[in-house]
Every structure is written in C-alpha cells, then in structure tokens.
Scaffold this active site. Structure first.
Site, PDB file in Angstrom:
ATOM      1  N   GLN A  17       0.818  -1.218   0.000  1.00 14.13           N
ATOM      2  CA  GLN A  17       0.000   0.000   0.000  1.00 14.13           C
ATOM      3  C   GLN A  17       0.850   1.266   0.000  1.00 14.13           C
ATOM      4  O   GLN A  17       0.313   2.373   0.040  1.00 14.13           O
ATOM      5  CB  GLN A  17      -0.927   0.007   1.208  1.00 14.13           C
ATOM      6  CG  GLN A  17      -1.902  -1.140   1.187  1.00 14.13           C
ATOM      7  CD  GLN A  17      -2.736  -1.205   2.450  1.00 14.13           C
ATOM      8  OE1 GLN A  17      -2.397  -0.614   3.465  1.00 14.13           O
ATOM      9  NE2 GLN A  17      -3.835  -1.928   2.382  1.00 14.13           N
ATOM     10  N   LEU A  36       3.400   4.167   1.454  1.00 12.75           N
ATOM     11  CA  LEU A  36       3.369   4.913   2.718  1.00 12.75           C
ATOM     12  C   LEU A  36       2.010   5.596   2.804  1.00 12.75           C
ATOM     13  O   LEU A  36       1.824   6.733   2.405  1.00 12.75           O
ATOM     14  CB  LEU A  36       4.505   5.933   2.767  1.00 12.75           C
ATOM     15  CG  LEU A  36       4.641   6.752   4.045  1.00 12.75           C
ATOM     16  CD1 LEU A  36       4.675   5.889   5.277  1.00 12.75           C
ATOM     17  CD2 LEU A  36       5.881   7.617   3.975  1.00 12.75           C
ATOM     18  N   HIS A  37       1.021   4.852   3.304  1.00 18.35           N
ATOM     19  CA  HIS A  37      -0.353   5.343   3.351  1.00 18.35           C
ATOM     20  C   HIS A  37      -0.640   6.026   4.681  1.00 18.35           C
ATOM     21  O   HIS A  37       0.233   6.150   5.543  1.00 18.35           O
ATOM     22  CB  HIS A  37      -1.347   4.216   3.040  1.00 18.35           C
ATOM     23  CG  HIS A  37      -1.253   3.048   3.962  1.00 18.35           C
ATOM     24  ND1 HIS A  37      -2.066   2.910   5.051  1.00 18.35           N
ATOM     25  CD2 HIS A  37      -0.408   1.982   3.973  1.00 18.35           C
ATOM     26  CE1 HIS A  37      -1.751   1.795   5.697  1.00 18.35           C
ATOM     27  NE2 HIS A  37      -0.751   1.216   5.056  1.00 18.35           N
ATOM     28  N   ALA A  38      -1.861   6.468   4.875  1.00 18.59           N
ATOM     29  CA  ALA A  38      -2.238   7.361   5.983  1.00 18.59           C
ATOM     30  C   ALA A  38      -1.924   6.824   7.379  1.00 18.59           C
ATOM     31  O   ALA A  38      -1.379   7.543   8.209  1.00 18.59           O
ATOM     32  CB  ALA A  38      -3.724   7.711   5.890  1.00 18.59           C
ATOM     33  N   ALA A  47       1.833   6.640   8.087  1.00 17.46           N
ATOM     34  CA  ALA A  47       2.354   8.007   7.992  1.00 17.46           C
ATOM     35  C   ALA A  47       2.042   8.783   9.266  1.00 17.46           C
ATOM     36  O   ALA A  47       2.898   9.508   9.790  1.00 17.46           O
ATOM     37  CB  ALA A  47       1.777   8.721   6.770  1.00 17.46           C
TER      38      ALA A  47
END
Length: 89
Positions: free
Chosen positions: A12, A14-16, A19
């Site tokens: 995926q 560096l997703h939310a 992060a």
C-alpha cells in the site's frame, strides 16, 4: 546530519495510518527530520506533506535527521518503519 535510504516494501506504500504513526513519533524529538523523494524534501512532522508525496511500493526514500539527538532519532525511526511493515528487517 545523518541520513539513511529506505525502500518502501508495503503493497500500500506509505499510506495514511503508518504516515500518522511516523509523524507522531518524530514530533517528540527536537531537530529536523526530512523525507526526500522524487526531487522533493518534506518535513516528516507534516502529515499533509508526507501524504502529498504519494510514496508507493518499491519507492526509495532518503530520510535525514539533524539536531542534538540525530542518531537516536534515526535509529528509532527505522524501528518504527519496521514495526509498521513499511520496510523489511
């Protein structure tokens, strides 16, 4: 200043969620922590900046830390990247 390169392994990118974990982690430190990707340099304390980079799987990023405890920051940041399964051990 210390710097280290990482390859993002998560499918995926560096997703939310990871992060926000990274941002919350480095906010506890004095000094500057920057992510360099695709010709841009963004403060790792900025969730919107990090999300704006749209770092995908396979991307190589460089992280720099500058300040009083820069070595400690980099070591702990690497641990968080591994815990969030963004990079391999």
């Amino acid at each position: 200043m210390v710097e280290k390169k990482f390859t993002i392994e998560s499918s995926q990118g560096l997703h939310a969620r990871p992060a926000s974990v990274l941002v919350n982690h480095v906010t506890n430190f004095e000094g500057d922590v920057m992510v360099h990707y695709n010709g841009q340099s963004i403060n790792l304390k900025s969730i919107m900046g990090i999300m704006g980079l749209a770092i995908s799987q396979g991307a190589e990023i460089k992280v720099t830390a500058e300040g009083e405890k820069e070595e400690e920051i980099m070591e702990s940041l690497e641990d968080v990247l591994k815990e969030q399964e963004l990079v391999k051990n």
